[in-house]
Design a protein around this motif. Structure first.
Motif, PDB file in Angstrom:
ATOM      1  N   LEU A 111       0.879  -1.165   0.000  1.00 36.39           N
ATOM      2  CA  LEU A 111       0.000   0.000   0.000  1.00 36.39           C
ATOM      3  C   LEU A 111       0.916   1.214   0.000  1.00 36.39           C
ATOM      4  O   LEU A 111       1.981   1.188   0.617  1.00 36.39           O
ATOM      5  CB  LEU A 111      -0.883   0.021   1.251  1.00 36.39           C
ATOM      6  N   ASP A 112       0.482   2.274  -0.670  1.00 30.31           N
ATOM      7  CA  ASP A 112       1.295   3.491  -0.685  1.00 30.31           C
ATOM      8  C   ASP A 112       1.436   4.046   0.724  1.00 30.31           C
ATOM      9  O   ASP A 112       0.600   3.763   1.583  1.00 30.31           O
ATOM     10  CB  ASP A 112       0.633   4.574  -1.550  1.00 30.31           C
ATOM     11  N   THR A 115      -1.728   5.525   1.947  1.00 31.01           N
ATOM     12  CA  THR A 115      -2.938   4.691   1.908  1.00 31.01           C
ATOM     13  C   THR A 115      -3.096   4.015   3.263  1.00 31.01           C
ATOM     14  O   THR A 115      -2.122   3.561   3.860  1.00 31.01           O
ATOM     15  CB  THR A 115      -2.838   3.636   0.788  1.00 31.01           C
ATOM     16  N   TYR A 142     -11.762  -0.472  -2.053  1.00 34.26           N
ATOM     17  CA  TYR A 142     -11.173   0.777  -1.565  1.00 34.26           C
ATOM     18  C   TYR A 142     -12.246   1.843  -1.419  1.00 34.26           C
ATOM     19  O   TYR A 142     -13.204   1.873  -2.196  1.00 34.26           O
ATOM     20  CB  TYR A 142     -10.127   1.300  -2.562  1.00 34.26           C
ATOM     21  N   ARG A 195       0.088   1.335  -7.532  1.00 35.81           N
ATOM     22  CA  ARG A 195      -0.656   2.601  -7.437  1.00 35.81           C
ATOM     23  C   ARG A 195      -1.878   2.620  -8.357  1.00 35.81           C
ATOM     24  O   ARG A 195      -2.269   3.659  -8.907  1.00 35.81           O
ATOM     25  CB  ARG A 195       0.253   3.793  -7.780  1.00 35.81           C
ATOM     26  N   GLN A 196      -2.482   1.483  -8.531  1.00 30.60           N
ATOM     27  CA  GLN A 196      -3.535   1.362  -9.539  1.00 30.60           C
ATOM     28  C   GLN A 196      -4.702   2.329  -9.323  1.00 30.60           C
ATOM     29  O   GLN A 196      -5.133   3.013 -10.251  1.00 30.60           O
ATOM     30  CB  GLN A 196      -4.063  -0.076  -9.571  1.00 30.60           C
ATOM     31  N   VAL A 197      -5.206   2.371  -8.098  1.00 26.50           N
ATOM     32  CA  VAL A 197      -6.406   3.177  -7.859  1.00 26.50           C
ATOM     33  C   VAL A 197      -6.083   4.659  -8.063  1.00 26.50           C
ATOM     34  O   VAL A 197      -6.814   5.394  -8.731  1.00 26.50           O
ATOM     35  CB  VAL A 197      -6.973   2.899  -6.455  1.00 26.50           C
ATOM     36  N   ARG A 198      -4.959   5.074  -7.528  1.00 26.76           N
ATOM     37  CA  ARG A 198      -4.572   6.489  -7.688  1.00 26.76           C
ATOM     38  C   ARG A 198      -4.417   6.827  -9.166  1.00 26.76           C
ATOM     39  O   ARG A 198      -4.889   7.860  -9.628  1.00 26.76           O
ATOM     40  CB  ARG A 198      -3.261   6.777  -6.946  1.00 26.76           C
ATOM     41  N   LEU A 211      -7.138   7.590   0.609  1.00 23.04           N
ATOM     42  CA  LEU A 211      -7.385   6.271   0.017  1.00 23.04           C
ATOM     43  C   LEU A 211      -7.308   5.224   1.129  1.00 23.04           C
ATOM     44  O   LEU A 211      -6.292   5.140   1.833  1.00 23.04           O
ATOM     45  CB  LEU A 211      -6.348   5.976  -1.076  1.00 23.04           C
TER      46      LEU A 211
HETATM   47  N1  URA Z   1      -3.937   1.543  -5.304  1.00 21.76           N
HETATM   48  C1  URA Z   1      -3.216   2.659  -5.077  1.00 21.76           C
HETATM   49  O1  URA Z   1      -3.173   3.564  -5.903  1.00 21.76           O
HETATM   50  N2  URA Z   1      -2.534   2.749  -3.940  1.00 21.76           N
HETATM   51  C2  URA Z   1      -2.578   1.809  -2.974  1.00 21.76           C
HETATM   52  O2  URA Z   1      -1.940   1.985  -1.939  1.00 21.76           O
HETATM   53  C3  URA Z   1      -3.333   0.681  -3.217  1.00 21.76           C
HETATM   54  C4  URA Z   1      -4.010   0.556  -4.395  1.00 21.76           C
END
Ligand code: URA
Length: 249
Positions: A111-112, A115, A142, A195-198, A211
């Motif tokens: 996790l970042d 996060t 998330y 960093r997929q979600v970001r 996040l």
């Molecule tokens: N996606 C993100 O961008 N950051 C995370 O820490 C986990 C999933």
């Protein structure tokens, strides 16, 4: 800082050899009597010898034997400002500053730094690899808090797939969290890219304020404050392992 273990604890040599999975204690006694065991480079034939597993080097038939740690499986409710690594040369806080166990655990994926939420840790490498293997598509959900409200058309785009530098994301479930003025979004993905979600939200021009990973498969942070952790229950571990049955070779 607490010490992780009693560094001076002595154990009987035959017990140590047995704990390393080499033989039973009785057989270990035979190995000792027969001159097949060395302690720090010297043959040791004395039954009842005690050693310090942290300091002494034990060899059986010329091969060093090391103690097997029992496998442990942990969930941490990761706080902000801590990095998902086991060591940091710059002295920053890591997730292991929160989880203090004697086994050598490591995080499952990452996790970042900023996060928060569910992070699994284990010393079982095979289990960690299976959890992260795309074949099992373990669901991760998330909660994303945005600076500005999300547009309905962007919810569709995130759900269908976003073109990122490492390819198009797989279909995701995306929803607005009620009473959030469209600034809080839930997203469920089955991939684990960096960093997929970001990156997904940033590619549509949004700024993420917070996040939080709400779940990893069936595991949540329920009952855990930020920075707190617990061992997974037997049932939780078994349920994960059932997923992988017959696939671990
Ligand atoms: N996606 C993100 O961008 N950051 C995370 O820490 C986990 C999933």
């Amino acid at each position: 800082m607490k010490t992780r273990n009693n560094l001076n604890q002595l154990v009987r040599l035959n017990k140590y050899i047995a704990d390393c999975g080499i033989s039973s204690r009785r057989k270990a006694d035979e190995l000792i009597i027969n001159g097949r065991v060395e302690v720090n480079g010297k043959v040791c034939t004395e039954l009842g010898t005690k050693i310090n597993p942290r300091k002494d080097k034990i060899f059986v038939d010329g091969k060093q034997v090391v103690q097997l740690d029992e496998p442990v499986y942990i969930v941490l409710n990761k706080p902000k400002d801590c990095i998902t690594t086991t060591k940091d040369e710059k002295g920053r806080t890591t997730v292991l500053d929160y989880v203090r166990v004697k086994q050598r655990i490591f995080p499952v994926g990452r996790l970042d730094r900023d996060t928060t939420g569910v992070l699994l840790l284990t010393n079982d490498g095979e289990f960690a690899n299976l959890l992260m293997h795309p074949r099992y598509e373990i669901q991760k959900s998330y909660k994303v808090t945005l600076e500005e409200p999300i547009k309905p058309e962007d919810i569709q785009k995130l759900a269908r797939g976003i073109k990122l530098s490492d390819g198009i994301t797989q279909p995701a479930e995306v929803y607005v969290i009620p009473k959030s003025k469209n600034k809080e979004v839930g997203i469920i993905i089955h991939e684990g890219r960096n960093r997929q979600v970001r990156r997904m939200f940033e590619s549509l021009g949004y700024t993420i304020k917070k996040l939080d990973r709400i779940s990893y498969g069936p595991i949540t942070t329920e009952g855990l404050k930020r920075g707190q952790w617990r061992f997974l229950t037997k049932k939780e571990i078994e349920n994960f392992k059932k997923l992988f049955e017959g696939e671990s070779q």
